[in-house]
Write a protein that holds these residues in place. Structure first.
Motif, PDB file in Angstrom:
ATOM      1  N   LEU A  99       0.830  -1.207   0.000  1.00 58.41           N
ATOM      2  CA  LEU A  99       0.000   0.000   0.000  1.00 58.41           C
ATOM      3  C   LEU A  99       0.863   1.256   0.000  1.00 58.41           C
ATOM      4  CD1 LEU A  99      -2.583  -1.211   2.653  1.00 58.41           C
ATOM      5  CD2 LEU A  99      -3.160  -0.626   0.286  1.00 58.41           C
ATOM      6  N   ALA A 100       1.931   1.243   0.763  1.00 57.28           N
ATOM      7  CA  ALA A 100       2.779   2.428   0.876  1.00 57.28           C
ATOM      8  C   ALA A 100       3.402   2.823  -0.448  1.00 57.28           C
ATOM      9  CB  ALA A 100       3.868   2.189   1.919  1.00 57.28           C
ATOM     10  N   THR A 101       3.708   1.830  -1.293  1.00 61.04           N
ATOM     11  CA  THR A 101       4.366   2.121  -2.566  1.00 61.04           C
ATOM     12  C   THR A 101       3.453   1.938  -3.774  1.00 61.04           C
ATOM     13  OG1 THR A 101       5.169  -0.158  -2.759  1.00 61.04           O
ATOM     14  CG2 THR A 101       6.603   1.423  -1.639  1.00 61.04           C
ATOM     15  N   ASN A 102       2.188   1.555  -3.539  1.00 59.59           N
ATOM     16  CA  ASN A 102       1.277   1.215  -4.636  1.00 59.59           C
ATOM     17  C   ASN A 102       1.916   0.149  -5.525  1.00 59.59           C
ATOM     18  OD1 ASN A 102      -1.050   1.253  -6.207  1.00 59.59           O
ATOM     19  ND2 ASN A 102      -0.328   2.928  -7.494  1.00 59.59           N
ATOM     20  N   ALA A 103       2.327  -0.950  -4.909  1.00 56.53           N
ATOM     21  CA  ALA A 103       3.043  -2.007  -5.620  1.00 56.53           C
ATOM     22  C   ALA A 103       2.190  -2.601  -6.740  1.00 56.53           C
ATOM     23  CB  ALA A 103       3.438  -3.105  -4.625  1.00 56.53           C
ATOM     24  N   GLY A 104       2.877  -3.072  -7.755  1.00 54.04           N
ATOM     25  CA  GLY A 104       2.201  -3.684  -8.894  1.00 54.04           C
ATOM     26  C   GLY A 104       2.444  -5.176  -8.915  1.00 54.04           C
ATOM     27  N   GLY A 105       3.372  -5.601  -9.778  1.00 56.85           N
ATOM     28  CA  GLY A 105       3.719  -7.005  -9.824  1.00 56.85           C
ATOM     29  C   GLY A 105       3.399  -7.668 -11.136  1.00 56.85           C
ATOM     30  N   LEU A 106       3.468  -8.986 -11.121  1.00 55.78           N
ATOM     31  CA  LEU A 106       3.404  -9.750 -12.353  1.00 55.78           C
ATOM     32  C   LEU A 106       2.007  -9.789 -12.959  1.00 55.78           C
ATOM     33  CD1 LEU A 106       6.143 -10.548 -11.081  1.00 55.78           C
ATOM     34  CD2 LEU A 106       5.798 -12.831 -11.983  1.00 55.78           C
ATOM     35  N   ARG A 107       0.956  -9.767 -12.130  1.00 58.94           N
ATOM     36  CA  ARG A 107      -0.403  -9.891 -12.663  1.00 58.94           C
ATOM     37  C   ARG A 107      -1.062  -8.547 -12.967  1.00 58.94           C
ATOM     38  NH1 ARG A 107      -1.522 -14.630  -8.800  1.00 58.94           N
ATOM     39  NH2 ARG A 107      -2.200 -13.085  -7.278  1.00 58.94           N
ATOM     40  N   CYS A 108      -0.323  -7.440 -12.752  1.00 60.00           N
ATOM     41  CA  CYS A 108      -0.988  -6.144 -12.885  1.00 60.00           C
ATOM     42  C   CYS A 108      -1.357  -5.818 -14.328  1.00 60.00           C
ATOM     43  CB  CYS A 108      -0.149  -5.028 -12.269  1.00 60.00           C
ATOM     44  SG  CYS A 108       1.468  -4.797 -13.008  1.00 60.00           S
ATOM     45  N   VAL A 109      -0.778  -6.498 -15.315  1.00 59.37           N
ATOM     46  CA  VAL A 109      -1.149  -6.255 -16.702  1.00 59.37           C
ATOM     47  C   VAL A 109      -2.639  -6.508 -16.936  1.00 59.37           C
ATOM     48  CG1 VAL A 109      -0.502  -8.618 -17.404  1.00 59.37           C
ATOM     49  CG2 VAL A 109      -0.602  -6.799 -19.102  1.00 59.37           C
ATOM     50  N   LYS A 110      -3.222  -7.406 -16.161  1.00 59.86           N
ATOM     51  CA  LYS A 110      -4.650  -7.702 -16.301  1.00 59.86           C
ATOM     52  C   LYS A 110      -5.480  -7.138 -15.153  1.00 59.86           C
ATOM     53  CE  LYS A 110      -7.944 -11.501 -17.042  1.00 59.86           C
ATOM     54  NZ  LYS A 110      -8.099 -12.952 -17.315  1.00 59.86           N
ATOM     55  N   TYR A 111      -4.946  -7.163 -13.949  1.00 62.20           N
ATOM     56  CA  TYR A 111      -5.767  -6.860 -12.774  1.00 62.20           C
ATOM     57  C   TYR A 111      -5.448  -5.513 -12.114  1.00 62.20           C
ATOM     58  CZ  TYR A 111      -7.100 -11.749 -13.148  1.00 62.20           C
ATOM     59  OH  TYR A 111      -7.577 -12.958 -13.597  1.00 62.20           O
ATOM     60  N   GLY A 112      -4.423  -4.818 -12.588  1.00 62.23           N
ATOM     61  CA  GLY A 112      -4.108  -3.535 -12.007  1.00 62.23           C
ATOM     62  C   GLY A 112      -3.180  -3.634 -10.808  1.00 62.23           C
ATOM     63  N   VAL A 113      -2.871  -2.468 -10.240  1.00 64.00           N
ATOM     64  CA  VAL A 113      -1.918  -2.373  -9.133  1.00 64.00           C
ATOM     65  C   VAL A 113      -2.660  -2.329  -7.801  1.00 64.00           C
ATOM     66  CG1 VAL A 113      -0.140  -1.297 -10.545  1.00 64.00           C
ATOM     67  CG2 VAL A 113      -1.849   0.138  -9.432  1.00 64.00           C
ATOM     68  N   THR A 114      -1.932  -2.143  -6.717  1.00 67.49           N
ATOM     69  CA  THR A 114      -2.530  -2.199  -5.380  1.00 67.49           C
ATOM     70  C   THR A 114      -3.667  -1.197  -5.216  1.00 67.49           C
ATOM     71  OG1 THR A 114      -0.447  -2.983  -4.428  1.00 67.49           O
ATOM     72  CG2 THR A 114      -2.033  -1.998  -2.914  1.00 67.49           C
ATOM     73  N   ARG A 115      -3.500   0.017  -5.740  1.00 64.97           N
ATOM     74  CA  ARG A 115      -4.558   1.019  -5.618  1.00 64.97           C
ATOM     75  C   ARG A 115      -5.868   0.525  -6.230  1.00 64.97           C
ATOM     76  NH1 ARG A 115      -2.041   5.271  -7.557  1.00 64.97           N
ATOM     77  NH2 ARG A 115      -1.562   6.274  -5.557  1.00 64.97           N
TER      78      ARG A 115
END
Length: 453
Positions: A142-158
């Motif tokens: 949450l502090a960094t609005n992390a993304g990751g490997l699945r964010c291409v489809k599902y988005g980032v933490t925000r």
């Protein structure tokens, strides 16, 4: 009586650490940044511990550095002299998991992968998936609005965060957002706190969105290319074809060599890039086969498609071990530029040119589906600060990313490492507005000073 003695009396010696040797292990994150000497460490186990700490900090004007697992890569959790480190790693409760509403209410110390596993027991999943998901915490994400490997489809933490419980600098508790899927009452304070790197307050709980887990195991492919431009063209073709991959990761030759030196993956001499993609659609095998054909049409020399969950884990595992492989080579300045997806091949070419021009070893991986690149600048172990040529190469990379309409950071945050370039992207008006927001929430400037803005 020392100011910290009052904090010890309020929280107990078990909650407040003052031994210098113990404190040091809490004063740094995963970067090379050398910390200062904090006054102590608070091991918060509840919201009330956080409230007590921040009230004490306000009364005594002591800067507070919140931290989770310390896996950050921008120096945001690095403690300075005279600070109090507020560790949230013991706040590990999943307060609620509602399959009917597809939400969970979690404390900041919950490990990302543990939340995902808890959700999957109900046929759901927590979509954000940083590479460090087995050790990073929800609070840090949450502090960094992390993304990751699945964010291409599902988005980032925000995109997965509906509401927050936040303790402000003076100890007041603020609840933001809601537990409904929709809601537009008031300003978006939830979005403001996600990515604020502990500079506005301390998140003590989050209401996060869960999603239906795929009905069938995902199908994964790994494609080898003779050039990065061919790999970039394959990414563009896959996205343009509407394949909706749930994962799309690019590894350059330098990264593949680091992994091969460590784990002997049988890297071919002609392979300059590897693209790892995944589909979790209902027709995942058919979709993986379609992406395989698009890779071959765009110059792939070889494509392997998984036929079992074990093979999927092995292919994705190549990507997850990339950073550890680089750490074996030397100290790492891990960067995090993001450019429009169409500019990905050009940005990779620019990174390679900067490496040659400045004589610096750079290993690059990318969340290729959303244009987020992680060039890792490697220098000698034991060096307190990256040498001048590393900073020069990084400066060139950052400026080029901005020239392409990109950003300095896609998911790692600004921390302390990128502050010197922040004005190039934000500009004077945005900087003034952000400083004004900071002053509203933290008028004394005690929340993680010197970070993010």
């Amino acid at each position: 009586m020392r100011p910290i003695d009052a904090l010890v009396n309020s929280l107990s010696e078990a909650r407040v650490l003052t031994d210098p040797d113990v404190i040091d292990s809490y004063a740094r994150d995963r970067t090379f940044v050398e910390p200062g000497k904090p006054l102590g460490v608070v091991l918060a186990a509840s919201r009330e511990d956080v409230v007590t700490t921040l009230r004490w900090a306000t009364e005594h004007r002591v800067p507070v550095v919140p931290r989770g697992a310390g896996t950050g890569l921008a120096g945001a959790a690095t403690a300075g002299d005279g600070t109090i480190v507020l560790s949230l790693a013991r706040m590990t409760a999943i307060r609620e998991l509602s399959p009917a509403d597809e939400i969970a209410v979690v404390e900041p110390g919950v490990i990302t992968a543990d939340l995902d596993r808890a959700a999957r027991a109900h046929g759901l999943m927590y979509a954000p998936d940083p590479s460090s998901y087995e050790i990073s915490t929800i609070g840090g994400n949450l502090a960094t609005n992390a993304g990751g490997l699945r964010c291409v489809k599902y988005g980032v933490t925000r995109d997965a965060t509906l509401g927050l419980e936040v303790v402000l600098a003076d100890g007041r508790v603020l609840n933001t957002g809601r537990r409904t899927m929709k809601g537009v009452t008031g300003y978006d304070l939830t979005g403001l706190f996600v990515g604020s790197e502990g500079t506005l307050g301390v998140i003590t709980a989050a209401t996060v969105r869960l999603r239906r887990a795929p009905a069938a195991p995902p199908a994964t492919f790994a494609a080898e290319f003779g050039s990065l431009r061919e790999a970039g063209a394959a990414v563009s073709a896959i996205m343009a074809a509407g394949c909706q991959p749930s994962l799309m990761e690019l590894l350059d030759r330098a990264t593949l060599e680091a992994i091969d030196d460590w784990r002997n993956i049988g890297l071919e001499p002609a392979t300059q890039a590897m693209l790892i993609g995944q589909s979790d659609a209902t027709d995942s095998q058919d979709m993986a086969a379609r992406m395989e054909r698009l890779c071959l049409d765009n110059g792939a020399s070889f494509v392997a498609v998984s036929s079992s969950p074990q093979e999927t884990e092995e292919l994705v595992g190549l990507r997850r071990m990339a950073y550890q492989a680089k750490e074996r080579l030397g100290a790492c300045l891990v960067e995090d530029v993001c450019v429009p997806r169409s500019a990905l091949p050009e940005m990779i070419t620019a990174i390679e040119a900067a490496a040659v021009r400045h004589g610096v070893r750079i290993c690059t991986v990318a969340h290729a589906g959303d244009g987020n690149l992680h060039p890792v600048f490697i220098f000698e172990h034991g060096t307190a600060e990256p040498p001048a040529e590393v900073w020069a190469a990084a400066d060139e990379v950052f400026r080029y990313a901005l020239s392409l309409g990109g950003t300095l950071t896609g998911e790692h945050g600004v921390g302390v490492l990128k502050r010197r370039w922040l004005g190039l992207e934000s500009g004077p008006v945005a900087t003034e507005v952000q400083q004004g927001i900071k002053a509203v929430f933290d008028p004394l400037g005690i929340m993680n000073p010197g970070k993010a803005i």
